[in-house]
Enzyme design. Structure first.
Site, short mmCIF file in Angstrom:
data_model
loop_
_atom_site.label_atom_id
_atom_site.label_comp_id
_atom_site.label_asym_id
_atom_site.label_seq_id
_atom_site.Cartn_x
_atom_site.Cartn_y
_atom_site.Cartn_z
N SER A 108 5.25 -1.76 -7.47
CA SER A 108 5.65 -2.73 -6.73
C SER A 108 7.46 -2.48 -6.48
O SER A 108 7.98 -1.30 -6.39
CB SER A 108 5.35 -4.22 -6.96
OG SER A 108 5.55 -4.83 -5.73
N ASP A 248 -4.54 -3.31 -0.08
CA ASP A 248 -3.01 -3.78 -0.85
C ASP A 248 -2.13 -4.67 0.27
O ASP A 248 -2.13 -4.07 1.56
CB ASP A 248 -2.42 -2.21 -1.32
CG ASP A 248 -1.36 -2.28 -2.24
OD1 ASP A 248 -0.51 -3.45 -2.45
OD2 ASP A 248 -1.03 -1.51 -2.88
N HIS A 275 -3.19 -4.76 -4.81
CA HIS A 275 -1.83 -4.51 -5.17
C HIS A 275 -2.00 -4.12 -6.53
O HIS A 275 -0.82 -3.63 -7.20
CB HIS A 275 -0.91 -5.74 -4.99
CG HIS A 275 0.44 -5.38 -4.97
ND1 HIS A 275 1.07 -4.56 -4.33
CD2 HIS A 275 1.53 -5.98 -5.73
CE1 HIS A 275 2.38 -4.53 -4.31
NE2 HIS A 275 2.63 -5.44 -5.41
#
Length: 302
Positions: A108, A248, A275
């Site tokens: 991320s 995601d 995610h």
């Protein structure tokens, strides 16, 4: 069982907490794990320590302002910059004596940071894994809001009401936000302990997350709101593995510019994940990452 060592690296007048799983001195380039947020902790990416079973040391650390590293709640927006976290990473690599040969896994925000690091073409970087990351925050917000529009109408109304009123720290807003998180952040319900620990840490000290991101994944009003690496990604000279989940919040549309612009790149989408494939499909994710890293270490790879 791999050896585990924890310590702190001096970083200016502050310190960076880190943990090494495995033997840094065994001749294999270690994997350095960059957690997300910005403002998360290493806990939710703890599963990457599994890679140490392949004989490769794995370095986790809490970025400045988070977890077991120095907290600086008094610092403002001018302090919390991409440059700060790039400097911290360089400092840690030097402290551990691994700056001449290492791999990076960034998840991320960690992948955003990892891409900025790779764009600088550091001599010791062997490869980069960018997991569940956006190359542009505008693109991220655009897609997050498209996904948000698919939430139940009452949940959307609650989110909007609190965002308009500036009451995003209330329990009602947090509860509504959870509906999005359970679809697009981590589909393992109830949330695994290591993921819950990270969210609790943000709650306890939201300085970095609120300053750089904002109150939620889709209400991005922090200093990163205009951040982008699009147009600079062709400078990345190492092999890159892209990872994302079918559900995601980093949708295929978000990830696509990485695939388009990085010269040496491959991309795997985990069908049962959102995610956090490293949590949601742990075994398959670790196998993919370990295989990719081993491939880069074969004789003949530069």
């Amino acid at each position: 069982m791999s050896m585990v060592r924890e310590d702190r690296a001096p970083f200016g007048v502050w310190h960076t907490w880190y943990r090494v799983t495995g033997d840094l001195g065994n001749g294999r380039p270690p994997l350095v794990v960059l957690h997300g947020g910005p403002g998360c902790t290493h806990d939710y990416v703890d599963s990457l320590k599994d890679i140490a079973a392949t004989g490769r040391a794995v370095v986790h650390y809490d970025q400045l302002g988070n977890g077991r590293s120095t907290h600086l709640p008094e610092k403002g927006a001018d302090f919390w910059t991409v440059e700060l976290f790039l400097d911290e990473l360089d400092n840690l690599l030097r402290h551990l004596g691994i700056a001449d040969s290492y791999h990076v896994f960034g998840q991320s925000w960690g992948g955003m940071l990892g891409s900025e690091h790779a764009i600088r073409q550091p001599k010791g970087l062997r490869s980069l894994v960018i997991a569940n990351s956006p190359p542009s925050m505008r693109l991220w917000v655009e897609e997050a809001n498209r996904l948000r529009a698919e939430l139940p109408a009452d949940v959307q109304a609650t989110l909007l009401r609190h965002e308009a009123a500036g009451t995003t720290t209330t329990a009602e807003y947090q509860q509504a936000m959870l509906a999005f998180y359970e679809r697009h952040v981590c589909r393992v319900v109830p949330m695994p302990d290591e993921v819950a620990r990270t969210f609790k840490a943000i709650e306890d000290d939201p300085t970095v997350y609120f300053t750089m991101n904002g109150p939620s994944e889709f209400h991005v009003i922090g200093t990163l709101k205009d951040w982008s690496v699009i147009g600079r990604l062709d400078r990345i000279q190492v092999p890159v593995l892209l990872i994302s989940g079918r559900h995601d919040e980093a949708t295929p549309k978000v990830v696509q510019p990485f695939a388009d612009e990085i010269p040496d790149v491959r991309w795997t989408i985990f069908e049962q994940s959102s995610h956090m494939p490293h949590v949601e499909e742990r075994e398959a994710c670790m196998e993919l990452v370990a295989g990719f890293l081993d491939e880069q270490d074969r004789p003949g790879r530069a």
